[in-house]
Design an enzyme around this catalytic site. Structure first.
Site, PDB file in Angstrom:
ATOM      1  CG  ASP A 192      43.061  30.267  45.016  1.00 54.99           C
ATOM      2  OD1 ASP A 192      43.176  29.688  43.839  1.00 54.99           O
ATOM      3  OD2 ASP A 192      42.119  30.312  45.755  1.00 54.99           O
ATOM      4  CG  HIS A 193      42.100  33.817  42.952  1.00 55.66           C
ATOM      5  ND1 HIS A 193      41.517  34.119  41.716  1.00 55.66           N
ATOM      6  CD2 HIS A 193      41.458  32.771  43.462  1.00 55.66           C
ATOM      7  CE1 HIS A 193      40.499  33.301  41.713  1.00 55.66           C
ATOM      8  NE2 HIS A 193      40.388  32.651  42.590  1.00 55.66           N
ATOM      9  CG  ASP A 199      43.030  36.000  38.923  1.00 54.06           C
ATOM     10  OD1 ASP A 199      42.912  36.345  37.691  1.00 54.06           O
ATOM     11  OD2 ASP A 199      42.276  36.017  39.628  1.00 54.06           O
ATOM     12  CD  GLU A 255      39.272  33.721  36.877  1.00 49.45           C
ATOM     13  OE1 GLU A 255      39.762  33.188  37.988  1.00 49.45           O
ATOM     14  OE2 GLU A 255      38.489  34.520  36.574  1.00 49.45           O
ATOM     15  CG  HIS A 270      35.183  33.867  43.302  1.00 47.66           C
ATOM     16  ND1 HIS A 270      35.633  34.086  42.138  1.00 47.66           N
ATOM     17  CD2 HIS A 270      36.103  33.185  43.641  1.00 47.66           C
ATOM     18  CE1 HIS A 270      36.508  33.664  41.595  1.00 47.66           C
ATOM     19  NE2 HIS A 270      37.054  32.755  42.696  1.00 47.66           N
ATOM     20  CB  THR A 291      32.266  31.640  50.720  1.00 46.85           C
ATOM     21  OG1 THR A 291      33.194  32.608  49.865  1.00 46.85           O
ATOM     22  CG2 THR A 291      31.245  32.475  51.392  1.00 46.85           C
TER      23      THR A 291
END
Ligand code: G3H
Ligand code: ZN
Length: 284
Positions: A84-85, A106, A136, A178, A231
């Site tokens: 991810d990212h 990303d 993204e 985020h 989160t």
């Protein structure tokens, strides 16, 4: 059971007009909590390891991803592994060896033309290895700790971006940010609908922890097909750890980590029940 492909979970969500849920893993306990949530609900999920989590574990992705793989193989429900990212093309290219069947690359910090060029290169490279690629467009706020939900992805630009890069899924800026610890973000539902009509790949929502549940349900109804949580699990985990630490002066970390893991399990299970793909396989 064996690792599942992320594309399989997303297809399942697309066919059932629900969402594939991806949860960020930082520690081993996160992965165990997500697997337990799958078993508790009978629903599959995606274990997402971010570039930041890789950095936290000494810049070696195998440390945490191989732990995730071991947890996934012990799980009786389908789990896939996702990077991810990821900001480094070389790290993205490690996905197949790590057992990751999807990557969110990303490049959103780069100028637009460079974002398109690098993302197209990374996508072609990963497609040759059978990896599902997400990117993204329209930088979603909060990655730098500053909550900004003002960015918006333009539908025409989104369509052009998907065509130019060949990505399989698109993370869009529609009002989330985020790392929010309160669920107060407002999503632009009309924009989600227009993006869904403009692009022919699944839409992905990042920063979902800050979005009220009713807004998430509406977003899925309007076409969001992958919902990312990080989160939300950390808040549940940390609150339970704080309580457990306050309740005792014993020093065995298993006492409080277990409390955190159980709280994260329930938090993940609740989101799966609310949004997740319907009945993929019976819980064994
Ligand atoms: O890629 C990860 C997600 O966007 C998680 O965001 O921590 O705000 O839920 P969140
Ligand atoms: Zn994200």
């Amino acid at each position: 059971m064996p690792l599942t492909a992320t594309s399989h979970i997303i297809d399942l969500a697309t066919r059932s007009h629900t969402a594939a849920l991806a949860f960020n893993v930082i520690t081993l306990e996160h992965a165990q909590a997500i697997a337990a949530a799958c078993e508790r609900t009978g629903l599959p999920a995606i274990l997402a390891v971010s570039h930041n989590a890789v950095r936290y574990h000494g810049d070696d992705p195998a440390v945490i991803v191989s732990a995730c793989a071991a947890v996934a193989r012990r799980c009786r429900l389908p789990l896939s592994l996702h990077l991810d990212h990821i900001e480094d093309p070389e790290l993205a290219a490690e996905a197949p060896e790590l057992g990751c069947t999807s990557v969110m690359f990303d490049a959103s910090k780069l100028p637009h033309e460079e974002n398109v060029r690098v993302t197209a290169e990374v996508t072609a490279r990963l497609h040759a290895r059978g990896v599902w690629v997400e990117a993204e467009l329209g930088e979603i706020g909060g990655k730098d700790g500053v909550h900004a939900a003002t960015a918006r992805t333009d539908p025409d630009e989104a369509a052009a971006y998907v065509a130019a890069t060949g990505v399989d899924g698109l993370a869009v800026a529609v009002g989330s940010s985020h790392a929010m610890t309160t669920r107060t973000a407002r999503l632009d539902q009309d924009l989600i609908t227009r993006l869904r009509d403009a692009v022919d790949v699944p839409l992905v929502l990042h920063g979902s922890s800050g979005v009220p549940e009713t807004e998430l349900v509406d977003a899925v109804r309007n076409g969001m097909r992958k919902i990312n949580f990080g989160t939300h699990l950390n808040s549940a985990f940390t609150a339970a750890v704080r309580d457990a630490l306050a309740a005792t002066d014993r020093v065995d970390p298993r006492r409080y980590l277990d409390a955190g893991r159980e709280a994260a399990t329930e938090a993940a299970a609740a989101q799966l029940r609310l949004l997740g793909p319907v009945r993929p396989v019976p819980a064994a």
